[in-house]
Design an enzyme around this catalytic site. Structure first.
Site, short mmCIF file in Angstrom:
data_model
loop_
_atom_site.label_atom_id
_atom_site.label_comp_id
_atom_site.label_asym_id
_atom_site.label_seq_id
_atom_site.Cartn_x
_atom_site.Cartn_y
_atom_site.Cartn_z
N GLY A 48 0.78 -1.24 0.00
CA GLY A 48 0.00 0.00 0.00
C GLY A 48 0.81 1.28 0.00
O GLY A 48 0.34 2.32 -0.48
N ASP A 107 -4.71 1.40 10.92
CA ASP A 107 -6.10 1.04 11.17
C ASP A 107 -6.19 0.59 12.64
O ASP A 107 -6.43 1.40 13.53
CB ASP A 107 -6.43 -0.10 10.18
CG ASP A 107 -7.90 -0.28 9.97
OD1 ASP A 107 -8.65 -0.12 10.95
OD2 ASP A 107 -8.33 -0.59 8.85
N LYS A 135 -6.89 5.96 11.55
CA LYS A 135 -8.28 5.86 12.01
C LYS A 135 -8.30 5.75 13.52
O LYS A 135 -8.23 4.63 14.05
CB LYS A 135 -8.94 4.60 11.42
CG LYS A 135 -9.16 4.61 9.93
CD LYS A 135 -9.82 3.29 9.55
CE LYS A 135 -10.18 3.23 8.09
NZ LYS A 135 -10.72 1.90 7.72
N PHE A 156 -14.43 2.44 5.25
CA PHE A 156 -13.63 1.66 4.29
C PHE A 156 -13.15 2.59 3.18
O PHE A 156 -13.92 3.02 2.34
CB PHE A 156 -14.49 0.54 3.70
CG PHE A 156 -13.68 -0.58 3.14
CD1 PHE A 156 -12.51 -0.35 2.43
CD2 PHE A 156 -14.09 -1.90 3.33
CE1 PHE A 156 -11.75 -1.39 1.91
CE2 PHE A 156 -13.35 -2.96 2.81
CZ PHE A 156 -12.18 -2.69 2.10
N VAL A 157 -11.86 2.94 3.22
CA VAL A 157 -11.34 3.86 2.21
C VAL A 157 -10.43 3.14 1.22
O VAL A 157 -9.74 2.19 1.57
CB VAL A 157 -10.59 5.05 2.86
CG1 VAL A 157 -11.55 5.97 3.58
CG2 VAL A 157 -9.50 4.57 3.82
N ASP A 163 -6.38 -0.67 -1.13
CA ASP A 163 -7.15 -1.53 -2.02
C ASP A 163 -8.39 -2.12 -1.37
O ASP A 163 -8.53 -2.14 -0.14
CB ASP A 163 -6.28 -2.71 -2.49
CG ASP A 163 -6.06 -3.74 -1.38
OD1 ASP A 163 -5.61 -3.35 -0.29
OD2 ASP A 163 -6.37 -4.93 -1.60
N ARG A 169 -6.16 0.42 -5.99
CA ARG A 169 -4.86 0.95 -5.55
C ARG A 169 -4.39 2.08 -6.46
O ARG A 169 -3.73 3.01 -6.02
CB ARG A 169 -3.80 -0.15 -5.57
CG ARG A 169 -3.87 -1.14 -4.43
CD ARG A 169 -2.54 -1.89 -4.33
NE ARG A 169 -2.66 -3.17 -3.69
CZ ARG A 169 -2.58 -3.37 -2.38
NH1 ARG A 169 -2.41 -2.34 -1.58
NH2 ARG A 169 -2.67 -4.58 -1.86
C1 PRP Z 1 -2.43 -1.98 5.45
C2 PRP Z 1 -1.46 -0.83 5.72
C3 PRP Z 1 -0.82 -1.22 7.01
C4 PRP Z 1 -1.88 -2.06 7.69
C5 PRP Z 1 -2.50 -1.23 8.74
O1 PRP Z 1 -1.75 -2.99 4.78
O2 PRP Z 1 -0.51 -0.67 4.71
O3 PRP Z 1 0.37 -1.92 6.81
O4 PRP Z 1 -2.86 -2.40 6.72
O5 PRP Z 1 -3.50 -1.94 9.39
P1 PRP Z 1 -3.46 -2.16 10.95
O6 PRP Z 1 -3.20 -0.84 11.59
O7 PRP Z 1 -4.86 -2.66 11.24
O8 PRP Z 1 -2.43 -3.17 11.28
P2 PRP Z 1 -2.50 -4.28 4.24
O9 PRP Z 1 -2.44 -5.36 5.27
O10 PRP Z 1 -3.88 -3.90 3.77
O11 PRP Z 1 -1.58 -4.73 3.03
P3 PRP Z 1 -1.26 -3.93 1.68
O12 PRP Z 1 -0.43 -2.74 2.07
O13 PRP Z 1 -0.51 -4.90 0.86
O14 PRP Z 1 -2.58 -3.52 1.07
#
Ligand code: PRP
Length: 183
Positions: A48, A107, A135, A156-157, A163, A169
């Site tokens: 991400g 998150d 968040k 949900f953003v 994504d 993305r």
């Molecule tokens: C997202 C983001 C963080 C994580 C945050 O990655 O990049 O690494 O979630 O969430 P949290 O605070 O609840 O731990 P994701 O797991 O969606 O993977 P991606 O970056 O490959 O989309």
């Protein structure tokens, strides 16, 4: 693509590409001031954070080294399991280095809290966190975040690296996904 290309899938556009770039420029400037005279390594968390890293690195007016990590945040379980596994580790030895972890969203806080203590155990000179979005209502784990783009509601953003099932993305803006897409 921009919001017009996925029009019905979004409830609203939270941040336009222009607003995002402006905010990232401000964060880069803040970081630049804080690390004046020091070598800096920024670590992006795949996948991400690719967009934030690319734009932030280019917003700097100084040299900055970049490295990447990939983690599987929750294995096959739910977000609350707190299990983090390293899929791709740093190529850089960070002992004695100043490190800023760059991610696009915090998150629950589980991923960044784990990553921050993992990197801190490698004897760096310092470790700080920069996230474009956070968040506050979703936080389950306290995370000390030095640089935050925006605090947002627990919705949900998608877009700008974020994504839903690997889609959106490459959306230039960040928007709230319409429930009909994921329900
Ligand atoms: C997202 C983001 C963080 C994580 C945050 O990655 O990049 O690494 O979630 O969430 P949290 O605070 O609840 O731990 P994701 O797991 O969606 O993977 P991606 O970056 O490959 O989309």
């Amino acid at each position: 693509m921009d919001a017009a290309h996925v029009d019905n899938d979004l409830v609203n556009v939270l941040f336009t590409e222009e607003q995002i770039l402006e905010r990232i420029g401000e964060l880069a400037q803040e970081i630049e001031t804080d690390y004046d005279g020091k070598e800096l390594l920024i670590v992006g968390i795949l996948r991400g954070a690719v967009m934030v890293m690319a734009d932030m690195a280019r917003a700097f007016t100084r040299h900055v080294e970049m490295d990447w990590m990939a983690v599987s945040s929750y294995g096959s379980g739910t977000k609350s399991s707190g299990v983090v596994r390293i899929l791709k580790d740093l190529d850089t030895d960070i002992s004695g280095r100043h490190v800023v972890i760059v991610d696009e969203i915090i998150d629950t806080g589980l991923t960044l809290s784990w990553l921050s203590s993992n990197l801190s155990s490698r004897n760096p000179a310092s470790v700080q966190i920069c996230t474009l979005l956070r968040k506050p209502e979703a936080l389950q784990m306290p995370v000390d975040v030095k640089y935050v783009g925006w605090d947002i509601p627990n919705e949900f953003v998608v877009g700008y690296g974020l994504d839903y099932r690997e889609r959106y993305r490459n959306l230039r803006d960040i928007g709230t996904l319409a429930p009909h897409v994921y329900s």
